[in-house]
Design a protein around this motif. Structure first.
Motif, PDB file in Angstrom:
ATOM      1  N   VAL A  45       0.847  -1.200   0.000  1.00  0.00           N
ATOM      2  CA  VAL A  45       0.000   0.000   0.000  1.00  0.00           C
ATOM      3  C   VAL A  45       0.886   1.254   0.000  1.00  0.00           C
ATOM      4  N   VAL A  46       1.928   1.250   0.853  1.00  0.00           N
ATOM      5  CA  VAL A  46       2.852   2.394   0.916  1.00  0.00           C
ATOM      6  C   VAL A  46       3.523   2.604  -0.450  1.00  0.00           C
ATOM      7  N   ASP A  47       4.006   1.517  -1.044  1.00  0.00           N
ATOM      8  CA  ASP A  47       4.685   1.610  -2.347  1.00  0.00           C
ATOM      9  C   ASP A  47       3.752   2.152  -3.423  1.00  0.00           C
ATOM     10  N   GLU A  48       2.493   1.722  -3.348  1.00  0.00           N
ATOM     11  CA  GLU A  48       1.517   2.142  -4.357  1.00  0.00           C
ATOM     12  C   GLU A  48       1.231   3.641  -4.234  1.00  0.00           C
ATOM     13  N   VAL A  49       1.124   4.147  -3.000  1.00  0.00           N
ATOM     14  CA  VAL A  49       0.895   5.596  -2.804  1.00  0.00           C
ATOM     15  C   VAL A  49       2.124   6.375  -3.290  1.00  0.00           C
ATOM     16  N   LYS A  50       3.318   5.863  -2.993  1.00  0.00           N
ATOM     17  CA  LYS A  50       4.552   6.526  -3.449  1.00  0.00           C
ATOM     18  C   LYS A  50       4.607   6.604  -4.970  1.00  0.00           C
ATOM     19  N   ALA A  51       4.154   5.535  -5.632  1.00  0.00           N
ATOM     20  CA  ALA A  51       4.155   5.515  -7.104  1.00  0.00           C
ATOM     21  C   ALA A  51       3.194   6.577  -7.639  1.00  0.00           C
ATOM     22  N   ARG A  52       2.028   6.733  -6.961  1.00  0.00           N
ATOM     23  CA  ARG A  52       1.068   7.746  -7.410  1.00  0.00           C
ATOM     24  C   ARG A  52       1.613   9.156  -7.173  1.00  0.00           C
ATOM     25  N   ILE A  53       2.379   9.329  -6.086  1.00  0.00           N
ATOM     26  CA  ILE A  53       2.998  10.636  -5.820  1.00  0.00           C
ATOM     27  C   ILE A  53       4.015  10.970  -6.922  1.00  0.00           C
ATOM     28  N   ALA A  54       4.817   9.980  -7.302  1.00  0.00           N
ATOM     29  CA  ALA A  54       5.823  10.199  -8.353  1.00  0.00           C
ATOM     30  C   ALA A  54       5.144  10.576  -9.677  1.00  0.00           C
ATOM     31  N   ALA A  55       4.041   9.884  -9.993  1.00  0.00           N
ATOM     32  CA  ALA A  55       3.322  10.164 -11.241  1.00  0.00           C
ATOM     33  C   ALA A  55       2.721  11.571 -11.205  1.00  0.00           C
ATOM     34  N   ALA A  58       5.446  14.152 -11.679  1.00  0.00           N
ATOM     35  CA  ALA A  58       5.878  14.221 -13.086  1.00  0.00           C
ATOM     36  C   ALA A  58       4.873  15.023 -13.905  1.00  0.00           C
ATOM     37  N   ALA A  59       3.574  14.790 -13.641  1.00  0.00           N
ATOM     38  CA  ALA A  59       2.520  15.517 -14.362  1.00  0.00           C
ATOM     39  C   ALA A  59       2.611  17.007 -14.039  1.00  0.00           C
ATOM     40  N   ARG A  60       2.923  17.324 -12.773  1.00  0.00           N
ATOM     41  CA  ARG A  60       3.039  18.733 -12.365  1.00  0.00           C
ATOM     42  C   ARG A  60       4.206  19.425 -13.081  1.00  0.00           C
ATOM     43  N   ARG A  61       5.300  18.698 -13.200  1.00  0.00           N
ATOM     44  CA  ARG A  61       6.468  19.270 -13.899  1.00  0.00           C
ATOM     45  C   ARG A  61       6.139  19.557 -15.367  1.00  0.00           C
ATOM     46  N   ASP A  62       5.359  18.664 -15.988  1.00  0.00           N
ATOM     47  CA  ASP A  62       4.928  18.880 -17.386  1.00  0.00           C
ATOM     48  C   ASP A  62       4.114  20.164 -17.495  1.00  0.00           C
ATOM     49  N   GLU A 108      -2.819  27.103 -15.151  1.00  0.00           N
ATOM     50  CA  GLU A 108      -2.756  27.441 -13.724  1.00  0.00           C
ATOM     51  C   GLU A 108      -3.819  26.673 -12.934  1.00  0.00           C
ATOM     52  N   THR A 109      -4.994  26.503 -13.566  1.00  0.00           N
ATOM     53  CA  THR A 109      -6.051  25.706 -12.925  1.00  0.00           C
ATOM     54  C   THR A 109      -5.578  24.257 -12.741  1.00  0.00           C
ATOM     55  N   ARG A 110      -4.970  23.723 -13.818  1.00  0.00           N
ATOM     56  CA  ARG A 110      -4.474  22.337 -13.740  1.00  0.00           C
ATOM     57  C   ARG A 110      -3.374  22.207 -12.674  1.00  0.00           C
ATOM     58  N   LEU A 111      -2.526  23.227 -12.580  1.00  0.00           N
ATOM     59  CA  LEU A 111      -1.446  23.217 -11.591  1.00  0.00           C
ATOM     60  C   LEU A 111      -2.019  23.200 -10.172  1.00  0.00           C
ATOM     61  N   LEU A 112      -3.042  24.016  -9.983  1.00  0.00           N
ATOM     62  CA  LEU A 112      -3.689  24.089  -8.672  1.00  0.00           C
ATOM     63  C   LEU A 112      -4.301  22.723  -8.294  1.00  0.00           C
ATOM     64  N   GLU A 113      -4.923  22.079  -9.274  1.00  0.00           N
ATOM     65  CA  GLU A 113      -5.507  20.739  -9.035  1.00  0.00           C
ATOM     66  C   GLU A 113      -4.421  19.750  -8.612  1.00  0.00           C
ATOM     67  N   ARG A 114      -3.270  19.827  -9.307  1.00  0.00           N
ATOM     68  CA  ARG A 114      -2.155  18.925  -8.968  1.00  0.00           C
ATOM     69  C   ARG A 114      -1.611  19.203  -7.560  1.00  0.00           C
ATOM     70  N   MET A 115      -1.618  20.492  -7.163  1.00  0.00           N
ATOM     71  CA  MET A 115      -1.123  20.836  -5.819  1.00  0.00           C
ATOM     72  C   MET A 115      -2.072  20.301  -4.740  1.00  0.00           C
ATOM     73  N   GLU A 116      -3.363  20.387  -5.026  1.00  0.00           N
ATOM     74  CA  GLU A 116      -4.345  19.828  -4.080  1.00  0.00           C
ATOM     75  C   GLU A 116      -4.198  18.309  -4.003  1.00  0.00           C
ATOM     76  N   GLU A 117      -3.985  17.707  -5.178  1.00  0.00           N
ATOM     77  CA  GLU A 117      -3.780  16.255  -5.240  1.00  0.00           C
ATOM     78  C   GLU A 117      -2.541  15.861  -4.413  1.00  0.00           C
ATOM     79  N   ALA A 118      -1.459  16.671  -4.518  1.00  0.00           N
ATOM     80  CA  ALA A 118      -0.228  16.385  -3.773  1.00  0.00           C
ATOM     81  C   ALA A 118      -0.483  16.406  -2.264  1.00  0.00           C
ATOM     82  N   ASP A 119      -1.300  17.365  -1.809  1.00  0.00           N
ATOM     83  CA  ASP A 119      -1.632  17.433  -0.378  1.00  0.00           C
ATOM     84  C   ASP A 119      -2.370  16.165   0.065  1.00  0.00           C
TER      85      ASP A 119
END
Ligand SMILES: [Zn+2]
Length: 248
Positions: A45-55, A58-62, A108-119
Motif C-alpha cells: 500500500v505504501v509503495d503504491e501511494v509513493k508511485a502515485r505521488i511520483a506520477a 511528473a505531471a506537475r512538472r509537465d 494554472e487551474t491544472r497546476l492548482l488541481e495537482r497541488m491539491e492532489e499532492a496534499d
C-alpha cells in the motif's frame, strides 16, 4: 487395574500430547508466514501511494514546463505589440495574446488541481506509513511470542518422547503389539474408555458380559466394533451391583 492397562492409558495420553505438540510446531511457521503476508500487504500500500505521488509530480512538472512556454510566448507578443504597423496586425496580435492568456489560465487551474492532489497524497502516504509501522511493531511482538512458543513446545515434545519410552518399557510385548496395531489403524487412538455400557470412542454398545469384564480392568479387552483397548474409569464397586459384594 492391571499395570499394563494403566500404562497403556498413559501411553495413549502421551501419544495424543505428542500429536498436539507436533501439530503446533508445524503450525507456528504457517502463522508466521501469515504475519509476513500481512506486513507485505501494508508495504505494498505504501509503495503504491509513493508511485502515485511520483506520477503526480511528473505531471506537475509537465504543466509547469508548458506554463513557462506559454508565458514566454505571451511576453514575446507584448514586446512585438509595440512594433506592429497596421491595425490588422495589431488585432491579430491581440487575438494571439488572448489565446495565450486563456491557455495560461487553464494551465494554472491544472497546476492548482495537482497541488491539491499532492496534499491529499501526502496525507494518504502518512496514513499508510503509520499503518505499516503499527503492523510491523504488532507482528514483531507476535512473531517473537511464536518463536519462543515453538522452542517451548519442541522441548515439551522431547520430554513427551522420553516419557513415552519410559512408559512403553514397562508394558508387556503382547499388550504393546496390540496397542501399536490398533493405533496404526485408528488414527493413533488405541485406547477407549467404556462408560454406561458403551465404547466412548466408537459409541457402539458393548455386550453386557463384555462390559462387566471391562469394568474389572483385569485384562486387555478390545471393543468388538472398533478394536480399541477398553478400560473402565469409574469405581467398579460404586457402579456395579454384581461386584459390590452383595452376591457370592
Ligand atoms: Zn469401540
Amino acid at each position: 487395574m492391571t499395570p499394563d492397562l494403566q500404562h497403556l492409558i498413559e501411553l495413549q495420553e502421551l501419544d495424543l500430547a505428542a500429536e498436539r505438540q507436533r501439530r503446533r510446531v508445524t503450525d507456528i511457521p504457517v502463522l508466521q508466514a501469515a504475519l509476513d503476508a500481512r506486513l507485505a500487504d501494508r508495504t505494498a500500500v505504501v509503495d503504491e501511494v509513493k508511485a502515485r505521488i511520483a506520477a503526480s509530480q511528473a505531471a506537475r512538472r509537465d504543466i509547469e514546463r508548458d506554463l513557462a512556454a506559454v508565458q514566454a510566448r505571451l511576453s514575446k507578443f507584448k514586446n512585438q505589440l509595440m512594433e506592429v504597423k497596421t491595425n490588422k496586425e495589431y488585432q491579430a496580435m491581440q487575438k494571439e495574446m488572448t489565446v495565450a492568456e486563456q491557455e495560461i489560465s487553464d494551465q494554472e487551474t491544472r497546476l492548482l488541481e495537482r497541488m491539491e492532489e499532492a496534499d491529499a497524497l501526502a496525507a494518504e502516504l502518512k496514513e499508510a506509513e503509520a499503518a505499516l509501522k503499527a503492523e510491523r511493531s504488532e507482528t514483531e511482538g507476535v512473531r517473537r511470542a511464536l518463536d519462543s512458543e515453538r522452542e517451548q513446545v519442541a522441548a515439551e515434545l522431547e520430554r513427551t518422547s522420553t516419557e513415552r519410552a519410559r512408559v512403553a518399557a514397562q508394558i508387556s510385548r503382547e499388550a504393546l503389539a496390540i496397542f501399536a496395531r490398533v493405533a496404526h489403524g485408528r488414527k493413533g487412538v488405541a485406547v477407549a474408555e467404556a462408560r454406561d455400557g458403551l465404547c466412548t470412542v466408537c459409541h457402539v454398545r458393548l455386550r453386557p458380559q463384555m462390559f462387566n469384564e471391562v469394568r474389572r480392568n483385569a485384562s486387555i479387552l478390545q471393543c468388538d466394533s472398533c478394536t480399541r483397548i477398553l478400560y473402565f474409569a469409574g469405581s467398579p464397586s460404586a457402579t456395579s451391583p454384581q461386584e459390590s459384594g452383595a452376591q457370592p
